[in-house]
Motif scaffolding. Structure first.
Motif, PDB file in Angstrom:
ATOM      1  N   VAL A  19       0.845  -1.203   0.000  1.00 36.53           N
ATOM      2  CA  VAL A  19       0.000   0.000   0.000  1.00 36.53           C
ATOM      3  C   VAL A  19       0.881   1.254   0.000  1.00 36.53           C
ATOM      4  CG1 VAL A  19      -1.652   1.305   1.413  1.00 36.53           C
ATOM      5  CG2 VAL A  19      -1.901  -1.166   1.188  1.00 36.53           C
ATOM      6  N   TYR A  20       1.881   1.268   0.870  1.00 34.36           N
ATOM      7  CA  TYR A  20       2.756   2.444   0.952  1.00 34.36           C
ATOM      8  C   TYR A  20       3.500   2.656  -0.371  1.00 34.36           C
ATOM      9  CZ  TYR A  20       2.011   1.692   5.976  1.00 34.36           C
ATOM     10  OH  TYR A  20       1.438   1.491   7.212  1.00 34.36           O
ATOM     11  N   GLN A  21       3.923   1.542  -0.987  1.00 32.33           N
ATOM     12  CA  GLN A  21       4.648   1.647  -2.264  1.00 32.33           C
ATOM     13  C   GLN A  21       3.765   2.302  -3.316  1.00 32.33           C
ATOM     14  OE1 GLN A  21       7.850   0.768  -2.718  1.00 32.33           O
ATOM     15  NE2 GLN A  21       7.939   0.208  -0.560  1.00 32.33           N
ATOM     16  N   GLY A  64      -6.231   5.781   2.254  1.00 31.48           N
ATOM     17  CA  GLY A  64      -6.512   4.902   1.133  1.00 31.48           C
ATOM     18  C   GLY A  64      -5.559   3.727   1.150  1.00 31.48           C
ATOM     19  N   PHE A  65      -5.739   2.845   0.188  1.00 31.55           N
ATOM     20  CA  PHE A  65      -4.975   1.595   0.154  1.00 31.55           C
ATOM     21  C   PHE A  65      -4.199   1.426  -1.154  1.00 31.55           C
ATOM     22  CE2 PHE A  65      -8.084   1.253   3.374  1.00 31.55           C
ATOM     23  CZ  PHE A  65      -7.493   0.507   4.375  1.00 31.55           C
ATOM     24  N   ILE A 114      -6.571  -6.321   1.935  1.00 29.47           N
ATOM     25  CA  ILE A 114      -6.208  -5.953   3.305  1.00 29.47           C
ATOM     26  C   ILE A 114      -7.416  -5.959   4.232  1.00 29.47           C
ATOM     27  CG2 ILE A 114      -5.384  -4.013   4.716  1.00 29.47           C
ATOM     28  CD1 ILE A 114      -3.109  -3.814   2.713  1.00 29.47           C
ATOM     29  N   THR A 115      -8.559  -5.494   3.750  1.00 35.89           N
ATOM     30  CA  THR A 115      -9.734  -5.519   4.630  1.00 35.89           C
ATOM     31  C   THR A 115     -10.103  -6.969   4.964  1.00 35.89           C
ATOM     32  OG1 THR A 115     -11.011  -5.005   2.646  1.00 35.89           O
ATOM     33  CG2 THR A 115     -10.955  -3.324   4.268  1.00 35.89           C
ATOM     34  N   SER A 116      -9.979  -7.881   4.002  1.00 32.72           N
ATOM     35  CA  SER A 116     -10.275  -9.291   4.304  1.00 32.72           C
ATOM     36  C   SER A 116      -9.312  -9.822   5.356  1.00 32.72           C
ATOM     37  CB  SER A 116     -10.153 -10.158   3.052  1.00 32.72           C
ATOM     38  OG  SER A 116     -11.049  -9.701   2.103  1.00 32.72           O
ATOM     39  N   GLN A 117      -8.024  -9.536   5.189  1.00 33.57           N
ATOM     40  CA  GLN A 117      -7.024 -10.016   6.161  1.00 33.57           C
ATOM     41  C   GLN A 117      -7.276  -9.424   7.541  1.00 33.57           C
ATOM     42  OE1 GLN A 117      -3.098  -9.000   4.765  1.00 33.57           O
ATOM     43  NE2 GLN A 117      -3.349 -10.108   2.854  1.00 33.57           N
ATOM     44  N   GLU A 169     -13.105   4.939  -5.347  1.00 34.85           N
ATOM     45  CA  GLU A 169     -12.932   3.581  -4.819  1.00 34.85           C
ATOM     46  C   GLU A 169     -11.498   3.086  -4.965  1.00 34.85           C
ATOM     47  OE1 GLU A 169     -14.705   1.028  -3.325  1.00 34.85           O
ATOM     48  OE2 GLU A 169     -15.978   2.709  -2.771  1.00 34.85           O
ATOM     49  N   ASP A 170     -10.791   3.616  -5.962  1.00 29.62           N
ATOM     50  CA  ASP A 170      -9.434   3.123  -6.209  1.00 29.62           C
ATOM     51  C   ASP A 170      -8.419   3.737  -5.256  1.00 29.62           C
ATOM     52  OD1 ASP A 170      -9.756   1.245  -8.335  1.00 29.62           O
ATOM     53  OD2 ASP A 170     -10.408   2.955  -9.542  1.00 29.62           O
ATOM     54  N   ILE A 171      -8.419   5.078  -5.176  1.00 25.63           N
ATOM     55  CA  ILE A 171      -7.336   5.674  -4.385  1.00 25.63           C
ATOM     56  C   ILE A 171      -7.751   6.061  -2.970  1.00 25.63           C
ATOM     57  CG2 ILE A 171      -6.097   6.466  -6.442  1.00 25.63           C
ATOM     58  CD1 ILE A 171      -6.842   9.307  -5.586  1.00 25.63           C
ATOM     59  N   GLY A 172      -9.047   6.148  -2.688  1.00 26.19           N
ATOM     60  CA  GLY A 172      -9.484   6.515  -1.340  1.00 26.19           C
ATOM     61  C   GLY A 172      -9.924   7.963  -1.280  1.00 26.19           C
ATOM     62  N   LEU A 173      -9.563   8.650  -0.207  1.00 26.41           N
ATOM     63  CA  LEU A 173      -9.980  10.044   0.019  1.00 26.41           C
ATOM     64  C   LEU A 173      -8.747  10.880   0.355  1.00 26.41           C
ATOM     65  CD1 LEU A 173     -12.042  12.307   0.646  1.00 26.41           C
ATOM     66  CD2 LEU A 173     -12.401  11.258   2.875  1.00 26.41           C
TER      67      LEU A 173
END
Ligand code: SAM
Length: 209
Positions: A19-21, A140-141, A150-153, A199-203
């Motif tokens: 995510v950070y990358q 965002g993720f 990540i939300t599933s994990q 939905e892709d990048i978040g807020l």
């Protein structure tokens, strides 16, 4: 003040590496800020700031109110031999110990949702930004797919976080947050900003000075 369990967050930090990358790539591409001074506000263990440092010539200040989180940043910098391109600052976002106009790129991921005084925080970000500087603040993720993974994990790991992570993320990245941020931005007198939300990048709030 919301207290984070820095030791539990170690695992989150590892899980979030891709995510950070991805977010670092998005920030560098949107802002074009590949050199100068960056600050990662509410950096936690420093995953985003470290990804930016690795992918650019930026000097990075790691800023957080938690000493335990900053100890993990210190470990990361030692392991990578990057202390000379970084500094560690402990403090509250409402009072950032950096000089006026001293920062070219102020980033923050996943921390704004916990800031008690949003207006003060935005005024501080505006104050430390140099002319031509960028703020890139939000959550965002990196991509829809990473968010799903990540939300599933996280949901399958009740030890990691209290409550339903998926719902928490939906609320944080949803229209109510956007409205709250927008009101605080207006009240803080920040002139040049835009909000990107999907939905892709978040807020993300993008501030230009
Ligand atoms: N940015 C990291 C990431 O993306 O993984 C950490 C996010 S963690 C959910 C939120 C971080 O913001 C914590 O490390 C917390 O200590 C920090 N934080 C929350 N409120 C803060 C404030 N008012 N001033 C400074 N740091 C703050």
């Amino acid at each position: 003040m919301m207290k984070f369990d820095a030791q539990k967050y170690r695992q989150t930090d590892q899980r979030f590496t891709p995510v950070y990358q991805q977010i670092a790539d998005q920030i560098l591409s949107a802002t074009g800020k590949t050199s100068g001074v960056c600050v990662d506000l509410g950096c936690g263990p420093g995953g985003l700031g470290k990804a930016l440092l690795d992918k650019s010539d930026l000097f990075v200040h790691f800023f957080d109110q938690s000493v335990e989180m900053l100890e993990q940043v210190d470990e990361k910098m030692s392991a990578a031999g990057t202390h000379w391109r970084s500094s560690i600052i402990c403090g509250d976002i409402a009072c950032i110990d950096l000089a006026d106009a001293s920062v070219d790129l102020a980033v923050s991921r996943g921390s704004i949702f916990f800031w008690e005084d949003l207006e003060a925080a935005f005024r501080e970000i505006e104050r430390i930004l140099a002319s031509g500087g960028w703020g890139y603040i939000g959550g965002g993720f990196g991509s829809r797919q990473l968010k799903e993974e990540i939300t599933s994990q996280m949901n399958a790991d009740p030890d990691n976080i209290k409550g339903d992570f998926r719902n928490k993320i939906k609320r944080n990245l949803g229209p109510e947050s956007r409205e709250r941020f927008e009101k605080a931005l207006q009240r803080s007198g920040i002139g040049n900003y835009s909000i990107v939300q999907n939905e892709d990048i978040g807020l993300w709030i993008q501030i230009r000075k």
